[in-house]
Enzyme design. Structure first.
Site, mmCIF file in Angstrom:
data_model
loop_
_atom_site.group_PDB
_atom_site.id
_atom_site.type_symbol
_atom_site.label_atom_id
_atom_site.label_comp_id
_atom_site.label_asym_id
_atom_site.label_seq_id
_atom_site.Cartn_x
_atom_site.Cartn_y
_atom_site.Cartn_z
ATOM 1 N N ASP A 136 -104.357 20.123 -8.304
ATOM 2 C CA ASP A 136 -104.352 21.146 -7.229
ATOM 3 C C ASP A 136 -104.912 20.373 -6.170
ATOM 4 O O ASP A 136 -105.967 19.519 -6.220
ATOM 5 C CB ASP A 136 -105.169 22.277 -7.490
ATOM 6 C CG ASP A 136 -104.037 23.092 -8.537
ATOM 7 O OD1 ASP A 136 -103.001 22.816 -8.765
ATOM 8 O OD2 ASP A 136 -104.712 23.943 -9.132
HETATM 9 N N1 URA Z 1 -105.110 23.625 -13.948
HETATM 10 C C1 URA Z 1 -105.401 23.945 -12.615
HETATM 11 O O1 URA Z 1 -105.659 25.190 -12.411
HETATM 12 N N2 URA Z 1 -105.547 23.078 -11.611
HETATM 13 C C2 URA Z 1 -105.162 21.626 -11.848
HETATM 14 O O2 URA Z 1 -105.491 20.977 -10.810
HETATM 15 C C3 URA Z 1 -105.006 21.268 -13.158
HETATM 16 C C4 URA Z 1 -104.659 22.262 -14.086
#
Ligand code: URA
Length: 236
Positions: free
Chosen positions: A106
């Site tokens: 993310d």
């Molecule tokens: N889970 C999440 O919520 N975000 C990420 O970037 C990776 C795993």
């Protein structure tokens, strides 16, 4: 890298980020050589081991590329984005061409990110039956307790995808810090799982994918080639 064979115009337009009409012009200007011969036919098929040059500069490499990056927060795990800087923008000029990202993070998640142009390798990485664990460290807004361990291990039903998550091993490192080991990567999975406890994830960092651990010598935004052992460790 060329997978098996591809049309020359397709290869050049992807590799150079130009329109096919502009490829035609490059050929007419005798600026493209394939295996030492000036190309004249845009539909010529070129293969994995073809040596393609523009103005004498080699555009192909027989070697696939495999990078690890310490992804900083505030950067998109994508090759292009209209609004934000991408991880590819952090690479030296031209280095991002042809790379893709197996296992995105993310926008604000930090840590281990892989980039490669070897589609076969990245497909192997994401095969569910391989159960390759991704290890994350999460900083939470609310204190943790043992009830999280059982809930994460049992899996959680996500109605949007109509799936129950596979078991996640959660280790409580301190009141607000957890280490998580999971074998899948559903959309915002960790944040959504903590969301069931109304516990906001304040920071999330990926430490490892399988046996490949983020190099502690890489500052946020820095990257390096994977070693041969690391490449092989994640291959089938
Ligand atoms: N889970 C999440 O919520 N975000 C990420 O970037 C990776 C795993």
């Amino acid at each position: 890298m060329l997978s098996n064979s591809a049309r020359l115009d397709r290869f050049l337009s992807v590799r150079l980020g130009i329109k096919r009409g502009d490829v035609r012009l490059l050929l007419a200007q005798k600026r493209i050589e394939v295996d030492g011969v000036f190309a004249t036919d845009i539909s010529q098929l070129v293969g994995k081991f073809s040596r393609i040059c523009l103005d004498g500069e080699v555009l192909t490499s027989r070697q696939a590329r495999y990078l690890m990056m310490n992804k900083p927060a505030g950067v998109v795990s994508a090759t292009k984005d209209d609004k934000h800087k991408t991880v590819v923008d952090l690479l030296s000029s031209g280095e991002g061409a042809g790379l893709h990202i197996p296992g995105r993070l993310d926008f604000n998640t930090t840590g281990l990110l892989l980039l490669t142009d070897d589609g076969r390798w990245s497909r192997q990485l994401s095969l569910p039956e391989r159960n390759i664990a991704k290890v994350y460290t999460a900083l939470l807004a609310q204190p943790l307790d043992d009830s999280y361990i059982a809930a994460f291990a049992a899996g959680m039903y996500f109605s949007y995808e109509d799936v129950t998550t596979r078991p996640v091993i959660l280790e409580i490192i301190s009141d607000y810090v957890a280490r998580l080991r999971l074998v899948e990567g559903r959309y915002h999975q960790i944040k959504r799982m903590f969301g069931r406890f109304q516990n906001e994830v304040l920071a999330l960092h990926r430490d490892a994918i399988g046996s490949v651990v983020l190099d502690p010598g890489l500052a946020p935004g820095q990257y390096r080639n994977l070693t041969q052992d690391e490449i092989l460790a994640l291959a089938c």
